[in-house]
Design an enzyme around this catalytic site. Structure first.
Site, PDB file in Angstrom:
ATOM      1  N   ARG A  84       0.816  -1.210   0.000  1.00 20.33           N
ATOM      2  CA  ARG A  84       0.000   0.000   0.000  1.00 20.33           C
ATOM      3  C   ARG A  84       0.854   1.266   0.000  1.00 20.33           C
ATOM      4  O   ARG A  84       0.329   2.370  -0.200  1.00 20.33           O
ATOM      5  CB  ARG A  84      -0.917   0.022   1.234  1.00 20.33           C
ATOM      6  CG  ARG A  84      -2.173  -0.800   1.149  1.00 20.33           C
ATOM      7  CD  ARG A  84      -3.228  -0.215   0.204  1.00 20.33           C
ATOM      8  NE  ARG A  84      -3.616   1.141   0.548  1.00 20.33           N
ATOM      9  CZ  ARG A  84      -4.575   1.453   1.411  1.00 20.33           C
ATOM     10  NH1 ARG A  84      -5.224   0.509   2.050  1.00 20.33           N
ATOM     11  NH2 ARG A  84      -4.894   2.716   1.634  1.00 20.33           N
ATOM     12  N   LYS A  85       2.145   1.141   0.229  1.00 18.99           N
ATOM     13  CA  LYS A  85       3.016   2.306   0.264  1.00 18.99           C
ATOM     14  C   LYS A  85       3.522   2.625  -1.141  1.00 18.99           C
ATOM     15  O   LYS A  85       3.489   1.791  -2.049  1.00 18.99           O
ATOM     16  CB  LYS A  85       4.200   2.058   1.211  1.00 18.99           C
ATOM     17  CG  LYS A  85       3.772   1.637   2.615  1.00 18.99           C
ATOM     18  CD  LYS A  85       2.776   2.605   3.232  1.00 18.99           C
ATOM     19  CE  LYS A  85       2.461   2.274   4.692  1.00 18.99           C
ATOM     20  NZ  LYS A  85       1.638   1.048   4.843  1.00 18.99           N
ATOM     21  N   ILE A  86       4.038   3.847  -1.323  1.00 18.30           N
ATOM     22  CA  ILE A  86       4.459   4.291  -2.658  1.00 18.30           C
ATOM     23  C   ILE A  86       5.672   3.503  -3.128  1.00 18.30           C
ATOM     24  O   ILE A  86       5.761   3.104  -4.297  1.00 18.30           O
ATOM     25  CB  ILE A  86       4.753   5.806  -2.641  1.00 18.30           C
ATOM     26  CG1 ILE A  86       3.489   6.571  -2.220  1.00 18.30           C
ATOM     27  CG2 ILE A  86       5.226   6.283  -4.008  1.00 18.30           C
ATOM     28  CD1 ILE A  86       3.716   8.049  -1.980  1.00 18.30           C
TER      29      ILE A  86
END
Length: 385
Positions: A190-192
């Site tokens: 879910r992180k960049i």
């Protein structure tokens, strides 16, 4: 019996990791190198990451949760201690404190930024308080000037939960050059920037970095790389209790490619966020993100708030889902979850409760087309709240 509402076959997700052929090739190269667990690629990823954020040291770990826990352990936090943190955060923030035997003390938030309210933090300081764990919520930097001043005034450790904040900036400095002792990052999908799972601690303290590296690998006195490259027999020792919190070279190989493309990923997210800002301007029942002038948001998530009740929020989310648009509730309120229901500090958090009840995370990811975003915006405009 009534049937469930029909959901369109086309689904726009809230998030989607961006993985290309370069990451695939980096994975193959790592597998063929003979180094599968922590090795030279982890060390290289640490060096590159530290340079990017502007810290002196970076220590790669298996997740941000283990990073937070190890940061607290290395700071001497343990049973009987208290650590002030927000309740409006993923539960790992509080769990990491609980793992040490310390008690999380929940402070309220600024309702505009969703970050710790420094005034609330200062009111909760007691003789047992040892640290402040400040979250840069959904990528927006917390008020580090005020929080670091409080930490200094009361001789507290300041640790930054920067799980979502890669590429964000505070007063023109990237998050990760810690204002306190350490900053902890997540590489969850879910992180960049993702490595599948994984985390990183950054610090400017060389002795602390050495300690973190020992503790992540069973407190082994020699790393695997040092033993394998030695020209004479080298035997490690174990002088304290450590952990197995290692990142693999496979993950690090992916992370280095992701770090190279981070500028492009951030540019796209900020572009899409600006399109949302402009398109949702004429919806008075909806509050768009507020970004202080001294902050640069990475928009790890794009969260809006309804100026009404939780039932209206849930009805809107269901309506969006039936139109093929996935949304998520606002950031959770930890004090409402079963393990923390008896925590007294969770009983007076009006801003946290309000944001948790009325916030919605809208789809935002690198591959999102303008057409898909327009469909999300058009669908929102069909609702009257």
């Amino acid at each position: 019996m009534s049937s469930a509402p029909a959901i369109t076959s086309k689904m726009i997700p809230v998030a989607r990791p961006y993985i290309g052929s370069e990451e695939e090739q980096a994975t193959i190269d790592a597998l063929r190198s003979g180094w599968i667990t922590q090795g030279p690629r982890v060390a290289e990823f640490e060096t590159r990451f530290a340079k990017y954020v502007g810290s002196s040291h970076a220590v790669a770990l298996s997740s941000c949760t283990t990073a937070l826990y190890l940061a607290l352990v290395a700071s001497g936090i343990g049973p009987g201690d208290e650590v002030i943190c927000p309740s409006l955060s993923f539960i790992a923030t509080a769990n990491a404190i609980t793992y040490t035997g310390a008690t999380p003390i929940f402070a309220d938030i600024d309702p505009d930024t969703y970050n710790l309210d420094p005034a609330s933090v200062e009111m909760l300081i007691s003789p047992r308080t040892r640290a402040i764990l400040a979250v840069h919520q959904i990528g927006l930097p917390a008020d580090l000037d005020a929080l670091s001043a409080i930490a200094e005034r009361y001789s507290l450790v300041l640790i930054e939960d920067a799980a979502c904040a890669i590429g964000s900036e505070y007063h023109d400095e990237r998050i990760g050059r810690p204002r306190g002792s350490m900053a902890c990052f997540s590489f969850h999908p879910r992180k960049i920037l993702t490595t599948g799972e994984g985390g990183m601690i950054t610090t400017n303290d060389g002795e602390l970095a050495d300690k973190l590296r020992r503790l992540r690998q069973h407190a082994m006195s020699l790393s695997d790389v040092a033993r394998h490259s030695a020209t004479r027999i080298a035997t490690e020792t174990y002088d304290e209790i450590g952990f197995n919190f290692r990142m693999t070279d496979i993950q690090a190989a992916i992370g280095m490619v992701q770090l190279e493309r981070l500028g492009i990923l951030l540019e796209r997210r900020r572009y899409l966020a600006a399109r949302y800002d402009q398109a949702l301007e004429d919806m008075p029942w909806l509050q768009r993100p507020h970004v202080p002038e001294h902050c640069l948001h990475n928009y790890q998530s794009y969260m809006v708030r309804l100026r009404s009740s939780a039932p209206a929020r849930d009805a809107l989310m269901q309506g969006m889902l039936e139109k093929g648009i996935s949304t998520r509730r606002a950031v959770m309120a930890i004090h409402r979850e079963r393990p923390y229901l008896e925590n007294e500090s969770g009983k007076h958090l009006p801003h946290t409760d309000r944001v948790a009840d009325t916030g919605i995370i809208l789809p935002l990811f690198h591959q999102m087309s303008e057409a898909d975003q327009d469909y999300v915006i058009e669908t929102l405009h069909t609702f009257t709240i």
